[in-house]
Design a protein around this motif. Structure first.
Motif, PDB file in Angstrom:
ATOM      1  N   VAL A 119      10.140   3.625  12.508  1.00 20.57           N
ATOM      2  CA  VAL A 119       9.382   4.703  13.148  1.00 20.57           C
ATOM      3  C   VAL A 119       8.953   4.273  14.544  1.00 20.57           C
ATOM      4  N   ALA A 121      10.650  -5.222   4.611  1.00 22.85           N
ATOM      5  CA  ALA A 121      11.708  -4.780   3.693  1.00 22.85           C
ATOM      6  C   ALA A 121      11.046  -3.829   2.711  1.00 22.85           C
ATOM      7  N   SER A 132       0.827  -1.212   0.000  1.00 21.98           N
ATOM      8  CA  SER A 132       0.000   0.000   0.000  1.00 21.98           C
ATOM      9  C   SER A 132       0.858   1.258   0.000  1.00 21.98           C
ATOM     10  N   HIS A 149      -1.466 -14.217  -5.707  1.00 22.04           N
ATOM     11  CA  HIS A 149      -2.825 -14.587  -6.128  1.00 22.04           C
ATOM     12  C   HIS A 149      -3.646 -13.320  -5.973  1.00 22.04           C
ATOM     13  N   SER A 185       5.384  -7.335   2.599  1.00 20.10           N
ATOM     14  CA  SER A 185       5.028  -8.756   2.524  1.00 20.10           C
ATOM     15  C   SER A 185       4.899  -9.247   1.081  1.00 20.10           C
ATOM     16  N   THR A 217      -4.765  -8.281  -1.491  1.00 18.12           N
ATOM     17  CA  THR A 217      -3.782  -7.234  -1.815  1.00 18.12           C
ATOM     18  C   THR A 217      -4.192  -6.339  -2.972  1.00 18.12           C
ATOM     19  N   GLU A 243      11.168   3.161   5.853  1.00 15.99           N
ATOM     20  CA  GLU A 243      10.943   1.713   5.887  1.00 15.99           C
ATOM     21  C   GLU A 243      11.970   1.079   6.824  1.00 15.99           C
ATOM     22  N   GLN A 244      11.486   0.222   7.720  1.00 14.05           N
ATOM     23  CA  GLN A 244      12.415  -0.365   8.706  1.00 14.05           C
ATOM     24  C   GLN A 244      13.335  -1.418   8.090  1.00 14.05           C
TER      25      GLN A 244
HETATM   26  C1  LIG Z   1       3.651 -15.823   2.694  1.00 11.88           C
HETATM   27  C2  LIG Z   1       2.649 -14.819   2.257  1.00 11.88           C
HETATM   28  C3  LIG Z   1       1.816 -15.090   1.159  1.00 11.88           C
HETATM   29  C4  LIG Z   1       0.868 -14.161   0.733  1.00 11.88           C
HETATM   30  N1  LIG Z   1       0.141 -14.421  -0.389  1.00 11.88           N
HETATM   31  C5  LIG Z   1      -0.753 -13.495  -0.831  1.00 11.88           C
HETATM   32  C6  LIG Z   1      -1.468 -13.689  -2.044  1.00 11.88           C
HETATM   33  O1  LIG Z   1      -1.265 -14.664  -2.756  1.00 11.88           O
HETATM   34  N2  LIG Z   1      -2.362 -12.746  -2.422  1.00 11.88           N
HETATM   35  C7  LIG Z   1      -2.608 -11.636  -1.673  1.00 11.88           C
HETATM   36  O2  LIG Z   1      -3.455 -10.833  -2.060  1.00 11.88           O
HETATM   37  N3  LIG Z   1      -1.910 -11.412  -0.527  1.00 11.88           N
HETATM   38  C8  LIG Z   1      -0.996 -12.302  -0.099  1.00 11.88           C
HETATM   39  N4  LIG Z   1      -0.269 -12.053   1.041  1.00 11.88           N
HETATM   40  C9  LIG Z   1      -0.556 -10.812   1.794  1.00 11.88           C
HETATM   41  C10 LIG Z   1       0.105  -9.592   1.194  1.00 11.88           C
HETATM   42  O3  LIG Z   1       1.486  -9.736   1.156  1.00 11.88           O
HETATM   43  C11 LIG Z   1      -0.320  -8.379   2.005  1.00 11.88           C
HETATM   44  O4  LIG Z   1      -1.731  -8.266   1.914  1.00 11.88           O
HETATM   45  C12 LIG Z   1       0.254  -7.058   1.524  1.00 11.88           C
HETATM   46  O5  LIG Z   1       1.640  -7.096   1.366  1.00 11.88           O
HETATM   47  C13 LIG Z   1      -0.135  -5.986   2.544  1.00 11.88           C
HETATM   48  O6  LIG Z   1       0.366  -4.748   2.125  1.00 11.88           O
HETATM   49  P1  LIG Z   1       0.634  -3.600   3.194  1.00 11.88           P
HETATM   50  O7  LIG Z   1       1.138  -2.436   2.467  1.00 11.88           O
HETATM   51  O8  LIG Z   1      -0.567  -3.433   4.027  1.00 11.88           O
HETATM   52  O9  LIG Z   1       1.743  -4.186   4.189  1.00 11.88           O
HETATM   53  P2  LIG Z   1       3.127  -4.865   3.936  1.00 11.88           P
HETATM   54  O10 LIG Z   1       3.286  -5.236   2.516  1.00 11.88           O
HETATM   55  O11 LIG Z   1       3.272  -5.922   4.960  1.00 11.88           O
HETATM   56  O12 LIG Z   1       4.173  -3.688   4.231  1.00 11.88           O
HETATM   57  C14 LIG Z   1       4.261  -3.046   5.468  1.00 11.88           C
HETATM   58  C15 LIG Z   1       5.661  -2.442   5.580  1.00 11.88           C
HETATM   59  O13 LIG Z   1       5.683  -1.542   6.678  1.00 11.88           O
HETATM   60  C16 LIG Z   1       6.938  -1.614   7.309  1.00 11.88           C
HETATM   61  N5  LIG Z   1       6.811  -1.148   8.692  1.00 11.88           N
HETATM   62  C17 LIG Z   1       5.990  -1.632   9.649  1.00 11.88           C
HETATM   63  N6  LIG Z   1       6.170  -0.962  10.802  1.00 11.88           N
HETATM   64  C18 LIG Z   1       7.122  -0.025  10.562  1.00 11.88           C
HETATM   65  C19 LIG Z   1       7.719   0.978  11.367  1.00 11.88           C
HETATM   66  N7  LIG Z   1       7.375   1.164  12.644  1.00 11.88           N
HETATM   67  N8  LIG Z   1       8.669   1.753  10.800  1.00 11.88           N
HETATM   68  C20 LIG Z   1       9.032   1.592   9.490  1.00 11.88           C
HETATM   69  N9  LIG Z   1       8.497   0.649   8.700  1.00 11.88           N
HETATM   70  C21 LIG Z   1       7.534  -0.137   9.222  1.00 11.88           C
HETATM   71  C22 LIG Z   1       7.287  -3.075   7.214  1.00 11.88           C
HETATM   72  O14 LIG Z   1       8.680  -3.287   7.345  1.00 11.88           O
HETATM   73  C23 LIG Z   1       6.748  -3.460   5.848  1.00 11.88           C
HETATM   74  O15 LIG Z   1       7.737  -3.413   4.851  1.00 11.88           O
HETATM   75  C24 LIG Z   1       0.708 -12.945   1.459  1.00 11.88           C
HETATM   76  C25 LIG Z   1       1.550 -12.657   2.538  1.00 11.88           C
HETATM   77  C26 LIG Z   1       2.516 -13.570   2.944  1.00 11.88           C
HETATM   78  C27 LIG Z   1       3.410 -13.238   4.098  1.00 11.88           C
END
Ligand SMILES: Cc1cc2nc3c(=O)[nH]c(=O)nc-3n(C[C@H](O)[C@H](O)[C@H](O)COP(=O)(O)OP(=O)(O)OC[C@H]3O[C@@H](n4cnc5c(N)ncnc54)[C@H](O)[C@@H]3O)c2cc1C
Ligand code: SF4
Lengths: 535, 156
Positions: free
Chosen positions: A237, A89, A16, A100, A93, A512, A35-36
């Motif tokens: 953060v 990273a 996101s 998918h 995630s 996602t 980003e951490q």
């Molecule tokens: C094994 C696995 C399989 C998956 N398969 C699917 C799939 O097939 N289809 C699907 O739709 N979804 C899947 N997902 C879920 C998908 O990866 C997540 O829905 C999506 O990445 C969420 O996006 P996001 O931006 O909310 O968070 P994330 O992508 O998790 O990113 C959050 C980021 O914030 C950073 N962060 C957190 N706290 C701090 C802080 N205090 N300071 C600085 N940085 C910080 C983290 O380091 C991280 O990089 C899967 C996840 C995993 C782990």
């Protein structure tokens, strides 16, 4: 100067955060993402090595508690049947995800009106439709036009290969008269935007060495950086700071050298995912917000939804080359996506047909379960199992319940001393019934396709807390929601949340693409209101 | 007899000999398929490299086998016929289904990484990347019945 006031600070460089950064970049505002974690190096991913199935590398564990990299924070999930999995990273995630990529359905935004449960969203599918399409283009999504289970859309790239396995399962679904379709997948099947196409390596869940899987470190971020967004890595953060007028002033963070800094910003956007975001908000306590920033509703951290997961496996009499191709992406079935009260539960689920097990996983599981014996019979039994297995996952819609929540742990902290999130979660009776129904249908489908042996994993599967939703919900009523209908905190007018935390309900599919469509929609709403953003 | 995990040789000569016999009992050679015995793929070295600490438990379990051979037949395990070795091993496995399971898991990991075994099961002996694999795209006419049924998404 790094700590001059910037226009926008984004916390988190995952799915996101990347989407919102890309969208806002065209405004030419000064945008910094903290980003951490660091950038990943695809040359270290296991599929570069012959021993990839047992290769111990940075991406070989999906739980942060097992992985324990510097960028990770521990998560206390002992009071939840489902463990939280993630990656920290640039790319978040999506580094590990299966890619998918099915969309939420129009009905997912209207569950109260349609089925009398949970709440309706303040936005609908058709508001998000252009952002789904924009996200498909930016990520690089493959799929087949014409799926009758979802409003018409055209994925930019041709569908991923079904293989013999997909055809076999498709025939099974046809026998039952059930819906199935090649899954939309965030994997490029043809060269796209300078990236090479999928090579069917298989282990997408440990990182894609080819760069065919659309993780956001290789899709969104390079473009956003070219447009001027700064990504500051290894920056964790600690807190969002706030002034006496309830406006966020910026964020306090540890830089890569471990020195505490304050980044001042006009706008703060949180994109740390459904667990990381409530953790940060709850930890950002001040005199104005003693229970955590943006938490006057008391709902930050509550209504956690995790998609309780079930699964069945089938074994076939003939080789299906089932271990080749993107592991988590082949087909889906949305036959049981909608409510049918005669089934004994409300709402529904998606069936996700995934590839079979590679050789070591086949042998390891066979030996551990006793299905593959020791002695001369080993060879026959291995042969019967290898390349002939198919898995069907059941992704159950999880309804919001306030007692399912993320709180701060009293004892456990990360390496900077920030309290770890603690998960208090119980699988509801409705979800358990749904999983019973779903796993039975998965077995039925496998048998119709010709499986000679089937098994159901105990559910909910523990290591399956990959969809993190609902912990800072969106709504028009400040008493019943954390952010408004365009992602702005009700309490802090320059604080936005763009990840799955804002979801009102969870849908019955991997989230996602919908998370990113919502992030793009929020960014667009911000751009439309730039002059009056804080009114 | 030292069982120190820091040692270069965490098993005695007798334990090593028993290890080889047990590995061959787990996965014997299959010459028709071109698959070697698990005693012949370097399992000892594999465990040494990845988790040498497992040898403490493996050594203990091997000692149990040897002790049972002595108490039942007044012989070392290595001196028994294969038939009697199988009986002795099965006896301990029946008492404890996890007996030597750690060894078995690591043995199959190492076994299915051996180039002869990979070739025998039809895999190229290389990492997946960069050459990849070809997967059949699939017959889309199979979707005709799904298309014919028409829209199934729920209108709001
Ligand atoms: C094994 C696995 C399989 C998956 N398969 C699917 C799939 O097939 N289809 C699907 O739709 N979804 C899947 N997902 C879920 C998908 O990866 C997540 O829905 C999506 O990445 C969420 O996006 P996001 O931006 O909310 O968070 P994330 O992508 O998790 O990113 C959050 C980021 O914030 C950073 N962060 C957190 N706290 C701090 C802080 N205090 N300071 C600085 N940085 C910080 C983290 O380091 C991280 O990089 C899967 C996840 C995993 C782990
Ligand atoms: S199957 Fe395709 S997407 Fe998955 S890791 Fe391999 S090349 Fe990447």
């Amino acid at each position: 100067m790094p700590n001059d006031v910037v226009d926008v600070v984004i916390i988190g460089a995952g799915a996101s955060g990347a989407a919102v950064a890309w969208s806002l970049a065209e405004t030419r505002m000064r945008i910094v993402c903290l980003e951490q974690g660091d950038w990943m190096n695809p040359a270290t991913y296991p599929s570069n090595f012959q021993d990839w199935e047992v290769h111990h590398g940075e991406t070989s564990a999906i739980s942060p508690n097992h992985r324990n990299r510097d960028a990770d924070y521990p998560i206390n999930d002992t009071e939840s049947p489902i463990a939280i999995v993630n990656f920290n990273a640039v790319g978040g995630s999506t580094i590990l995800y299966s890619a998918h990529f099915p969309r939420f359905h129009p009905s997912d935004f209207r569950v109260r009106s349609l089925d009398g449960v949970a709440d309706d969203w303040p936005i609908d599918y058709f508001t998000l439709e252009p952002f789904f399409a924009e996200n498909d283009r930016n990520m690089g999504v493959s799929g087949l036009h014409g799926d009758p289970a979802i409003p018409e859309h055209q994925p930019p790239l041709p569908h991923i290969p079904l293989g013999r396995m997909g055809e076999t399962i498709g025939r099974g679904f046809n026998k039952l008269g059930w819906h199935w379709w090649p899954s939309d997948s965030a994997i490029i099947t043809e060269p796209y935007e300078g990236r090479g196409q999928c090579l069917n390596l298989g282990p997408c869940n440990t990182g894609c060495a080819q760069g065919a899987k659309s993780s956001v470190d290789i899709s969104y971020w390079p473009v956003a950086q070219r447009m001027g967004v700064e990504v500051r890595t290894n920056c964790r953060v600690n807190q969002i700071t706030v002034d006496s007028k309830d406006m966020a002033t910026g964020v306090e963070y540890w830089n890569a050298d471990g020195v505490i800094q304050h980044q001042r910003a006009e706008v703060v956007i949180v994109a740390c995912n459904g667990v990381g975001t409530p953790r940060l908000l709850l930890h950002s306590k001040s005199a104005r917000f003693p229970n955590g920033i943006a938490n006057r509703s008391g709902l930050v951290g509550k209504n956690l939804m995790l998609h309780p997961w079930g699964g069945a496996s089938g074994l076939f009499a003939i080789p299906l080359e089932s271990h080749l191709g993107p592991q988590g992406c082949c087909l889906l079935s949305q036959e049981f996506y909608e409510t049918d009260e005669s089934r004994g539960y409300v709402r529904g689920y998606n069936l996700q047909i995934t590839r079979g097990s590679p050789p070591i996983a086949t042998a390891r599981y066979g030996i551990a379960s006793g299905a593959i014996p020791w002695g001369t019979a080993h060879h026959d039994e291995f042969e019967k199992r290898y390349d002939r297995s198919v898995h069907i996952g059941v992704c159950a819609e999880d309804l919001p319940e306030e007692h399912n929540q993320v709180v701060l742990d009293d004892v456990l902290t990360d390496s900077n001393g920030i309290p770890a999130p603690k998960i208090l979660y119980q699988t509801s009776e409705n979800s358990m019934r749904m999983l019973a129904h779903g796993t039975a249908r998965a077995v039925e489908a496998l048998e119709a396709a010709g499986a000679i042996e089937t098994s159901v994993a105990p559910y909910p599967i523990r290591m399956a807390g990959w969809h993190l939703l609902g912990t800072a919900r969106m709504g028009t009523d400040p008493e019943r929601s954390v952010v408004n209908e365009w992602g702005r905190s009700h309490d802090v007018r320059n604080l936005f949340i763009v990840d799955g935390s804002v979801f009102v309900t969870s849908g019955g599919v991997n989230p996602t693409t919908t998370i990113q469509a919502v992030a793009l929609y929020i960014a667009d709403a911000m751009k439309q209101r730039l002059a009056t953003l804080f009114d | 007899m030292s069982q120190s995990i820091a040692s270069d040789n965490p098993l005695t000569n007798v334990q090593r000999a028993i290890l080889d016999i047990v590995l061959d009992q787990m996965i014997p050679e299959d010459s028709t398929r071109g698959k070697p015995s698990a005693a012949d793929v370097g399992v000892f070295e594999y465990i040494m490299e990845r988790s040498p600490e497992s040898f403490v438990e493996i050594g203990r379990q091997i000692n149990k086998l040897d002790a049972l051979a002595s108490s039942s037949y007044e012989k070392r395990y290595t001196e028994l016929t294969r038939e009697v070795q199988d009986e002795t091993l099965n006896q301990l496995r029946e008492q404890d289904s996890r007996f030597l399971l750690t060894l078995a898991i690591q043995a199959v990991e190492c076994y299915y990484l051996d180039s002869r075994v990979m070739t025998a099961i039809g895999l190229p002996t290389r990492p997946p990347y960069p050459d990849g694999y070809t997967v059949h795209r699939g017959d889309l006419t199979l979707l005709d019945p799904v298309r014919e049924r028409g829209q199934i998404w729920r209108r709001t």
